[in-house]
Motif scaffolding. Structure first.
Motif, PDB file in Angstrom:
ATOM      1  N   MET A   1       0.817  -1.201   0.000  1.00 28.82           N
ATOM      2  CA  MET A   1       0.000   0.000   0.000  1.00 28.82           C
ATOM      3  C   MET A   1       0.860   1.264   0.000  1.00 28.82           C
ATOM      4  O   MET A   1       0.545   2.225  -0.689  1.00 28.82           O
ATOM      5  CB  MET A   1      -0.931  -0.026   1.220  1.00 28.82           C
ATOM      6  CG  MET A   1      -1.871   1.127   1.274  1.00 28.82           C
ATOM      7  SD  MET A   1      -2.979   1.075  -0.128  1.00 28.82           S
ATOM      8  CE  MET A   1      -4.308   2.023   0.465  1.00 28.82           C
ATOM      9  N   THR A   2       1.941   1.245   0.761  1.00 31.46           N
ATOM     10  CA  THR A   2       2.821   2.402   0.828  1.00 31.46           C
ATOM     11  C   THR A   2       3.456   2.680  -0.527  1.00 31.46           C
ATOM     12  O   THR A   2       3.552   3.834  -0.952  1.00 31.46           O
ATOM     13  CB  THR A   2       3.918   2.192   1.890  1.00 31.46           C
ATOM     14  OG1 THR A   2       3.297   1.923   3.143  1.00 31.46           O
ATOM     15  CG2 THR A   2       4.804   3.408   2.013  1.00 31.46           C
ATOM     16  N   SER A   3       3.852   1.610  -1.222  1.00 29.43           N
ATOM     17  CA  SER A   3       4.477   1.805  -2.538  1.00 29.43           C
ATOM     18  C   SER A   3       3.486   2.389  -3.531  1.00 29.43           C
ATOM     19  O   SER A   3       3.859   3.193  -4.394  1.00 29.43           O
ATOM     20  CB  SER A   3       5.046   0.486  -3.057  1.00 29.43           C
ATOM     21  OG  SER A   3       4.019  -0.468  -3.227  1.00 29.43           O
TER      22      SER A   3
ATOM     23  N   THR B   1       1.759   7.064  -6.557  1.00 26.26           N
ATOM     24  CA  THR B   1       0.697   8.018  -6.847  1.00 26.26           C
ATOM     25  C   THR B   1       1.176   9.456  -6.665  1.00 26.26           C
ATOM     26  O   THR B   1       0.935  10.312  -7.517  1.00 26.26           O
ATOM     27  CB  THR B   1      -0.532   7.747  -5.947  1.00 26.26           C
ATOM     28  OG1 THR B   1      -0.954   6.405  -6.144  1.00 26.26           O
ATOM     29  CG2 THR B   1      -1.667   8.687  -6.274  1.00 26.26           C
TER      30      THR B   1
ATOM     31  N   LEU C   1       1.027   4.458  -2.759  1.00 20.71           N
ATOM     32  CA  LEU C   1       0.888   5.878  -2.421  1.00 20.71           C
ATOM     33  C   LEU C   1       2.099   6.683  -2.891  1.00 20.71           C
ATOM     34  O   LEU C   1       1.945   7.790  -3.396  1.00 20.71           O
ATOM     35  CB  LEU C   1       0.677   6.041  -0.915  1.00 20.71           C
ATOM     36  CG  LEU C   1      -0.676   5.568  -0.390  1.00 20.71           C
ATOM     37  CD1 LEU C   1      -0.730   5.677   1.132  1.00 20.71           C
ATOM     38  CD2 LEU C   1      -1.800   6.352  -1.017  1.00 20.71           C
ATOM     39  N   VAL C   2       3.294   6.115  -2.741  1.00 24.38           N
ATOM     40  CA  VAL C   2       4.499   6.804  -3.216  1.00 24.38           C
ATOM     41  C   VAL C   2       4.431   6.965  -4.731  1.00 24.38           C
ATOM     42  O   VAL C   2       4.722   8.037  -5.270  1.00 24.38           O
ATOM     43  CB  VAL C   2       5.773   6.038  -2.783  1.00 24.38           C
ATOM     44  CG1 VAL C   2       7.013   6.581  -3.483  1.00 24.38           C
ATOM     45  CG2 VAL C   2       5.942   6.095  -1.270  1.00 24.38           C
TER      46      VAL C   2
END
Length: 141
Positions: free
Chosen positions: A1-3, A8, A5-6
């Motif tokens: 999920m973090t990747s 995005t 967002l990064v």
């Protein structure tokens, strides 16, 4: 999920960078034109100026749409590049036909693309309006 967002936020930054570059080039181009010294309204020269300005803005938006499409395609969210460009276009412009959908992890990116598209189109509208206002005010007695 973090990747995701990064990724995005990187796409948003690329979109803003492209749009800002086109607006900056447009401002330099407009400042070099001799448009404000005449006191009359010449329909065809002004129309031609606005047509060219709209072309520049459309090229800018198209480049931004293609950047997003590349990520959908290269990331495997959409199998065909033409479909990725189509999906990106209807998402960026917030038309959202719904005939193409992306897998769940990519839906966050698509949502942010739509929001980013709204902001970039609004920025284009504001820029276009400011050019029209400037030209109108320059022609006032």
């Amino acid at each position: 999920m973090t990747s995701i967002l990064v990724l995005t936020f990187g796409l948003v930054a690329a979109t803003v960078l492209i749009h800002t570059a086109f607006l900056t080039l447009s401002m330099k181009w407009l400042s070099g034109l001799n448009t404000g010294h005449e006191r009359n309204f010449n329909f065809w020269p002004l129309t031609w100026l606005f047509v060219r300005l709209v072309w520049i803005l459309l090229v800018s938006h198209t480049a931004q749409i293609v950047i997003w499409a590349c990520f959908y395609y290269w990331g495997g969210a959409i199998s065909y590049f033409e479909s990725a460009v189509y999906f990106s276009g209807v998402t960026y412009t917030t038309i959202g036909y719904g005939d193409l959908v992306v897998p769940p992890p990519w839906r966050i990116i698509a949502t942010v693309e739509g929001l980013t598209g709204i902001v970039m189109c609004s920025l284009s509208a504001a820029f276009f309006f400011s050019v029209m206002t400037r030209l109108f005010l320059d022609r006032q007695p």
